[in-house]
Design a protein around this motif. Structure first.
Motif, PDB file in Angstrom:
ATOM      1  N   SER A 192      -6.313  -4.497   7.794  1.00  0.00           N
ATOM      2  CA  SER A 192      -4.932  -4.053   8.127  1.00  0.00           C
ATOM      3  C   SER A 192      -4.653  -3.616   7.285  1.00  0.00           C
ATOM      4  CB  SER A 192      -3.923  -5.263   8.609  1.00  0.00           C
ATOM      5  OG  SER A 192      -4.393  -5.824   7.451  1.00  0.00           O
ATOM      6  N   HIS A 193      -4.890  -3.452   5.485  1.00  0.00           N
ATOM      7  CA  HIS A 193      -5.316  -2.744   4.364  1.00  0.00           C
ATOM      8  C   HIS A 193      -6.328  -1.523   4.375  1.00  0.00           C
ATOM      9  CE1 HIS A 193      -5.368  -2.663  -0.290  1.00  0.00           C
ATOM     10  NE2 HIS A 193      -4.712  -3.404   0.233  1.00  0.00           N
ATOM     11  N   VAL A 194      -7.039  -1.999   4.763  1.00  0.00           N
ATOM     12  CA  VAL A 194      -7.652  -0.650   5.465  1.00  0.00           C
ATOM     13  C   VAL A 194      -7.354   0.140   6.438  1.00  0.00           C
ATOM     14  CG1 VAL A 194     -10.461   0.370   5.931  1.00  0.00           C
ATOM     15  CG2 VAL A 194      -9.981  -2.046   4.678  1.00  0.00           C
ATOM     16  N   ARG A 195      -6.545  -0.111   6.764  1.00  0.00           N
ATOM     17  CA  ARG A 195      -5.962   0.565   8.174  1.00  0.00           C
ATOM     18  C   ARG A 195      -5.313   1.311   6.938  1.00  0.00           C
ATOM     19  NH1 ARG A 195      -4.013   1.471  12.897  1.00  0.00           N
ATOM     20  NH2 ARG A 195      -5.404   0.010  14.110  1.00  0.00           N
ATOM     21  N   SER A 196      -4.022   0.825   6.665  1.00  0.00           N
ATOM     22  CA  SER A 196      -2.986   1.298   5.757  1.00  0.00           C
ATOM     23  C   SER A 196      -3.210   2.216   4.988  1.00  0.00           C
ATOM     24  CB  SER A 196      -2.164   0.227   4.660  1.00  0.00           C
ATOM     25  OG  SER A 196      -1.268  -1.114   5.521  1.00  0.00           O
ATOM     26  N   CYS A 197      -4.172   2.412   4.145  1.00  0.00           N
ATOM     27  CA  CYS A 197      -5.433   3.086   3.324  1.00  0.00           C
ATOM     28  C   CYS A 197      -5.211   4.133   3.949  1.00  0.00           C
ATOM     29  CB  CYS A 197      -6.408   2.200   2.492  1.00  0.00           C
ATOM     30  SG  CYS A 197      -6.146   1.084   1.466  1.00  0.00           S
ATOM     31  N   VAL A 198      -5.638   4.267   5.085  1.00  0.00           N
ATOM     32  CA  VAL A 198      -6.363   5.250   5.462  1.00  0.00           C
ATOM     33  C   VAL A 198      -5.233   6.524   5.963  1.00  0.00           C
ATOM     34  CG1 VAL A 198      -7.722   6.506   8.051  1.00  0.00           C
ATOM     35  CG2 VAL A 198      -8.458   4.354   6.502  1.00  0.00           C
ATOM     36  N   GLU A 199      -4.393   5.277   7.279  1.00  0.00           N
ATOM     37  CA  GLU A 199      -2.764   5.535   7.459  1.00  0.00           C
ATOM     38  C   GLU A 199      -1.753   5.952   6.188  1.00  0.00           C
ATOM     39  OE1 GLU A 199      -1.586   3.369  10.768  1.00  0.00           O
ATOM     40  OE2 GLU A 199      -3.175   4.019  11.534  1.00  0.00           O
ATOM     41  N   SER A 200      -2.073   5.015   5.227  1.00  0.00           N
ATOM     42  CA  SER A 200      -0.372   6.111   4.197  1.00  0.00           C
ATOM     43  C   SER A 200      -0.694   6.658   3.356  1.00  0.00           C
ATOM     44  CB  SER A 200       0.249   4.783   3.499  1.00  0.00           C
ATOM     45  OG  SER A 200       0.707   3.354   4.648  1.00  0.00           O
ATOM     46  N   LEU A 201      -2.041   7.001   2.739  1.00  0.00           N
ATOM     47  CA  LEU A 201      -2.838   6.934   1.463  1.00  0.00           C
ATOM     48  C   LEU A 201      -3.465   8.231   1.822  1.00  0.00           C
ATOM     49  CD1 LEU A 201      -3.585   4.066  -0.629  1.00  0.00           C
ATOM     50  CD2 LEU A 201      -1.214   5.084  -0.461  1.00  0.00           C
ATOM     51  N   GLU A 202      -3.650   8.738   2.932  1.00  0.00           N
ATOM     52  CA  GLU A 202      -4.698   8.868   3.537  1.00  0.00           C
ATOM     53  C   GLU A 202      -5.853   8.983   2.810  1.00  0.00           C
ATOM     54  OE1 GLU A 202      -3.075  13.303   5.434  1.00  0.00           O
ATOM     55  OE2 GLU A 202      -1.342  12.281   5.236  1.00  0.00           O
ATOM     56  N   ALA A 203      -6.609   7.985   3.124  1.00  0.00           N
ATOM     57  CA  ALA A 203      -7.918   8.569   1.732  1.00  0.00           C
ATOM     58  C   ALA A 203      -8.822   8.207   2.813  1.00  0.00           C
ATOM     59  CB  ALA A 203      -8.175   6.512   2.102  1.00  0.00           C
ATOM     60  N   VAL A 256       0.820  -0.800  -0.189  1.00  0.00           N
ATOM     61  CA  VAL A 256      -0.120   0.089   0.188  1.00  0.00           C
ATOM     62  C   VAL A 256       0.990   1.492  -0.316  1.00  0.00           C
ATOM     63  CG1 VAL A 256      -1.639   1.568   1.641  1.00  0.00           C
ATOM     64  CG2 VAL A 256      -2.318  -1.436   0.808  1.00  0.00           C
ATOM     65  N   ALA A 257       1.939   0.953   1.235  1.00  0.00           N
ATOM     66  CA  ALA A 257       2.517   2.303   0.656  1.00  0.00           C
ATOM     67  C   ALA A 257       3.237   3.011  -0.216  1.00  0.00           C
ATOM     68  CB  ALA A 257       3.489   2.128   2.822  1.00  0.00           C
ATOM     69  N   ASP A 258       3.701   1.649  -1.381  1.00  0.00           N
ATOM     70  CA  ASP A 258       4.950   2.464  -2.798  1.00  0.00           C
ATOM     71  C   ASP A 258       3.761   3.791  -3.361  1.00  0.00           C
ATOM     72  OD1 ASP A 258       6.576   0.370  -1.948  1.00  0.00           O
ATOM     73  OD2 ASP A 258       5.118  -0.820  -3.214  1.00  0.00           O
ATOM     74  N   PHE A 259       1.966   3.593  -2.662  1.00  0.00           N
ATOM     75  CA  PHE A 259       1.189   4.624  -3.733  1.00  0.00           C
ATOM     76  C   PHE A 259       1.073   5.634  -2.934  1.00  0.00           C
ATOM     77  CE2 PHE A 259       0.384   0.084  -5.287  1.00  0.00           C
ATOM     78  CZ  PHE A 259       0.727   0.265  -6.623  1.00  0.00           C
ATOM     79  N   ALA A 260       1.896   5.637  -1.850  1.00  0.00           N
ATOM     80  CA  ALA A 260       1.599   7.196  -1.580  1.00  0.00           C
ATOM     81  C   ALA A 260       2.024   8.747  -1.748  1.00  0.00           C
ATOM     82  CB  ALA A 260       2.048   6.804   0.325  1.00  0.00           C
ATOM     83  N   PRO A 261       3.450   8.203  -2.399  1.00  0.00           N
ATOM     84  CA  PRO A 261       3.669   9.746  -3.484  1.00  0.00           C
ATOM     85  C   PRO A 261       2.453   9.948  -4.547  1.00  0.00           C
ATOM     86  CG  PRO A 261       5.323   7.695  -3.162  1.00  0.00           C
ATOM     87  CD  PRO A 261       4.074   7.331  -3.253  1.00  0.00           C
ATOM     88  N   ALA A 262       2.266   8.975  -4.882  1.00  0.00           N
ATOM     89  CA  ALA A 262       0.194   9.533  -6.061  1.00  0.00           C
ATOM     90  C   ALA A 262      -0.550   9.873  -5.526  1.00  0.00           C
ATOM     91  CB  ALA A 262      -0.399   7.692  -6.849  1.00  0.00           C
ATOM     92  N   PHE A 263      -1.240   9.103  -3.814  1.00  0.00           N
ATOM     93  CA  PHE A 263      -2.195  10.343  -3.053  1.00  0.00           C
ATOM     94  C   PHE A 263      -1.746  11.357  -2.817  1.00  0.00           C
ATOM     95  CE2 PHE A 263      -3.296   6.309  -3.836  1.00  0.00           C
ATOM     96  CZ  PHE A 263      -5.410   6.241  -4.022  1.00  0.00           C
ATOM     97  N   ARG A 264       0.049  11.640  -2.329  1.00  0.00           N
ATOM     98  CA  ARG A 264      -0.273  13.215  -1.865  1.00  0.00           C
ATOM     99  C   ARG A 264      -0.486  14.503  -3.007  1.00  0.00           C
ATOM    100  NH1 ARG A 264       4.428  10.636   1.047  1.00  0.00           N
ATOM    101  NH2 ARG A 264       5.089  10.230  -0.924  1.00  0.00           N
ATOM    102  N   VAL A 265      -0.035  13.317  -4.019  1.00  0.00           N
ATOM    103  CA  VAL A 265       0.611  14.720  -5.762  1.00  0.00           C
ATOM    104  C   VAL A 265      -1.369  15.453  -5.771  1.00  0.00           C
ATOM    105  CG1 VAL A 265       0.119  14.500  -7.962  1.00  0.00           C
ATOM    106  CG2 VAL A 265       1.881  13.550  -7.405  1.00  0.00           C
TER     107      VAL A 265
END
Ligand SMILES: [Zn+2]
Length: 331
Positions: A198-209, A170-179
């Motif tokens: 835990s995947h949902v948690r990562s999307c909220v925490e790493s991608l700020e979904a 999941v965290a690999d996609f964080a740069p895209a969501f920052r843009v």
């Protein structure tokens, strides 16, 4: 089972449609007509039990191949918006991965512009989410995120990741969501369909979904439910998307668990072409299979409106109308 007496017409309940894919939004009759016109062979849209993700994807890809011209795209969006509007939808978000259409329309930008033109011409307000795929490299997600950001003032309202979310970091996609966050777009990746809480948690925490597409596995972990509630991250629940894959039966879709935890639920249709049920039908299922009361259904509608990318004045109007719907005695 003790079912509530259906009293209010669910089509009259103001709604937001937040999880709808362009190809999957096609009317079955339109698919057949376009397939004939463009000489594309498609499998029956509602064959029994998609069963596996691969089978679903094959059917989806075949349907997508019938969309060959800007007029085809505009027609699909207009018809989807008209169908949703008849079901009480007042704000629709449609997601598209321009990568899939780029070869036909002459590039990513051209493909997105075709979709935006279709959205702008639709009979109700339509926002567009640009979606990359979990199964394409994170660098491609950044490319699409930049594209989405450039069109933030021109109809793009959000950014997502669709397709099968398994097997990637999941965290690999964080740069895209920052843009896209920097451009003011909301993040709404698919998660928690096949993957655990835990995947949902990562999307909220790493991608700020801001929203999660499906996310139903989150109910298994109270800490993740709390996180969603605390940040008011909405879950886009599409009841008819689960039984074909064995994810949930209609009677076990965890809408009430989310509501009890204070998590906004946005009922949506995902791919009505393939699952065969429209927006009001999803609410009917929650009423009939889950026993949701009209008060709970109004809470769901309000959750969708609140977590949508609709302009604030429209949200305010629609929320007032949801209250009005609920305050009416049975007709
Ligand atoms: Zn989806």
């Amino acid at each position: 089972m003790n079912l509530p007496t259906p009293s209010r017409d669910l089509r009259g309940l103001p709604k937001a449609q937040l999880h709808l894919h362009l190809t999957g939004a096609m009317r079955p009759a339109t698919l057949l007509e376009l397939a004939g016109r463009h000489r594309v062979t498609v499998p029956p849209p509602l064959a029994d039990g998609a069963g596996t993700w691969a089978a679903f994807q094959d059917r989806y890809d075949a349907s997508r191949a019938t969309l060959r011209t800007p007029a085809d795209i505009a027609r699909v969006i207009a018809e989807a918006a008209a169908d949703d509007a008849a079901d009480g939808c007042r704000w629709m978000e449609i997601q598209v991965d321009p990568t899939s259409y780029a070869p036909v329309f002459g590039g990513l930008e051209a493909a997105l512009e075709v979709v935006l033109a279709g959205a702008a011409a639709a009979p109700i307000p339509v926002g567009v989410l640009v979606a990359s795929s979990w199964q394409r490299p994170p660098s491609h997600a950044v490319t699409l995120a930049r594209l989405a950001a450039r069109y933030a003032a021109h109809g793009v309202v959000g950014f997502g990741l669709s397709n099968d979310e398994r097997g990637v970091e999941v965290a690999d996609f964080a740069p895209a969501f920052r843009v896209t966050a920097d451009a003011g777009l909301l993040g709404a990746p698919h998660s928690g369909f096949y993957t655990p809480a835990s995947h949902v948690r990562s999307c909220v925490e790493s991608l700020e979904a801001a929203r999660i597409g499906h996310g139903t596995s989150a109910v298994a972990d109270p800490r993740v439910l709390s996180l969603l509630a605390e940040r008011q991250v909405g879950v886009e629940i599409c009841p008819t998307s689960y039984p074909p894959f064995g994810v949930h039966e209609l009677s076990t879709v965890p809408v009430r668990a989310f509501l009890s935890a204070g998590v906004p639920v946005a009922l949506s249709t995902d791919d009505p072409l393939l699952f065969g049920v429209g927006l009001a039908g999803q609410y009917e299922i929650c009423r009939n299979s889950l026993g949701l009361t009209d008060t709970e259904l109004a809470t769901v509608a309000a959750g969708g409106i609140r977590t949508s990318a609709a302009p604030e004045p429209l949200k305010k109007t629609l929320l007032a109308e949801v209250d009005e719907w609920l305050s009416f005695a049975s007709k």
